[in-house]
Motif scaffolding. Sequence first.
Motif, PDB file in Angstrom:
ATOM      1  N   ARG A  69       0.820  -1.308   0.061  1.00 18.66           N
ATOM      2  CA  ARG A  69       0.009  -0.101  -0.174  1.00 18.66           C
ATOM      3  C   ARG A  69       0.856   1.124   0.068  1.00 18.66           C
ATOM      4  O   ARG A  69       0.717   2.517  -0.658  1.00 18.66           O
ATOM      5  N   LEU A  70       1.963   1.194   0.766  1.00 17.37           N
ATOM      6  CA  LEU A  70       3.033   2.405   0.808  1.00 17.37           C
ATOM      7  C   LEU A  70       3.584   2.637  -0.518  1.00 17.37           C
ATOM      8  O   LEU A  70       3.788   3.733  -0.976  1.00 17.37           O
ATOM      9  N   GLN A  72       2.422   1.957  -3.511  1.00 13.28           N
ATOM     10  CA  GLN A  72       1.462   2.110  -4.406  1.00 13.28           C
ATOM     11  C   GLN A  72       1.065   3.608  -4.055  1.00 13.28           C
ATOM     12  O   GLN A  72       1.044   4.642  -4.947  1.00 13.28           O
ATOM     13  N   ARG A  73       1.158   4.014  -2.978  1.00 15.06           N
ATOM     14  CA  ARG A  73       0.835   5.677  -2.498  1.00 15.06           C
ATOM     15  C   ARG A  73       2.012   6.264  -2.834  1.00 15.06           C
ATOM     16  O   ARG A  73       1.855   7.731  -3.530  1.00 15.06           O
ATOM     17  N   ILE A  74       3.283   6.176  -2.720  1.00 14.39           N
ATOM     18  CA  ILE A  74       4.398   6.822  -3.094  1.00 14.39           C
ATOM     19  C   ILE A  74       4.425   6.906  -4.644  1.00 14.39           C
ATOM     20  O   ILE A  74       4.613   7.863  -5.462  1.00 14.39           O
ATOM     21  N   LYS A  76       1.811   6.962  -6.713  1.00 12.71           N
ATOM     22  CA  LYS A  76       0.899   7.618  -7.060  1.00 12.71           C
ATOM     23  C   LYS A  76       1.160   9.346  -6.779  1.00 12.71           C
ATOM     24  O   LYS A  76       1.099  10.347  -7.622  1.00 12.71           O
ATOM     25  N   ASP A  77       1.818   9.544  -5.674  1.00 16.78           N
ATOM     26  CA  ASP A  77       2.320  10.881  -5.424  1.00 16.78           C
ATOM     27  C   ASP A  77       3.696  11.301  -6.270  1.00 16.78           C
ATOM     28  O   ASP A  77       3.480  12.578  -6.475  1.00 16.78           O
ATOM     29  N   THR A  78       4.207  10.541  -6.700  1.00 16.59           N
ATOM     30  CA  THR A  78       5.522  11.068  -7.491  1.00 16.59           C
ATOM     31  C   THR A  78       5.319  10.677  -8.909  1.00 16.59           C
ATOM     32  O   THR A  78       6.144  11.046 -10.007  1.00 16.59           O
ATOM     33  N   PRO A  82       5.270   1.880  -8.752  1.00 16.83           N
ATOM     34  CA  PRO A  82       5.630   1.216  -7.250  1.00 16.83           C
ATOM     35  C   PRO A  82       6.723   0.210  -7.188  1.00 16.83           C
ATOM     36  O   PRO A  82       7.011  -0.533  -8.198  1.00 16.83           O
TER      37      PRO A  82
END
Length: 189
Positions: A69-70, A72-74, A76-78, A82
């Motif tokens: 999950r982390l 994926q979130r990174i 998405k943000d960058t 992943p």
Amino acid sequence: MSSNHCAQAELVCAYALHALAPREVSAIEAHLTSCAECRRELEALRPVVNSFSSWPTDVLRPAPSLQARLAQRIAKDTGGKPVLPSARQWVEPEWEDVAPGISCKLLATDTEKHVISMLVRLAPGGEYPPHTHAGVEELHLLDGELWIDDRKLYPGDYNRAEPGTGDKRVWSETGCTCVLVTSTRDILR
């Protein structure tokens, strides 16, 4: 916040935490030889990272689902892809014949304290040589029967020997397997 303005600063942090993929380690090590700013960053991080060694590892290691999950979130943000940590695979150690009738599986070695942990298997009639204990020796018998001098151990039994004491005869009529934690400096007689 780090005062390091080098573009490699984040990799230095990951390197200090041993969190880099194996393919990235040599590149950051080469970078460290040429970047004084990153070398200072690494030296500043060492005391912090070294303090982690006394923490329980089950508290430090996040669940794989959290890591995914982390990542994926990174991503998405960058706007990147992943990046998941490489899977760590435990490999069962092989039995190693160390003497006639004696096999071992090495579990752990502490070279600073001169302590070794291993599974030891004696074949029926197998005998360990007489020895003097350089440190505390702990033995947990898992199966079979084991004689230590005139004392017979059965599965589930525990034997502790203090430094300076010795065993004249350690043998098994039936064969046995035990967990042994002992000094690498024991003296065979």
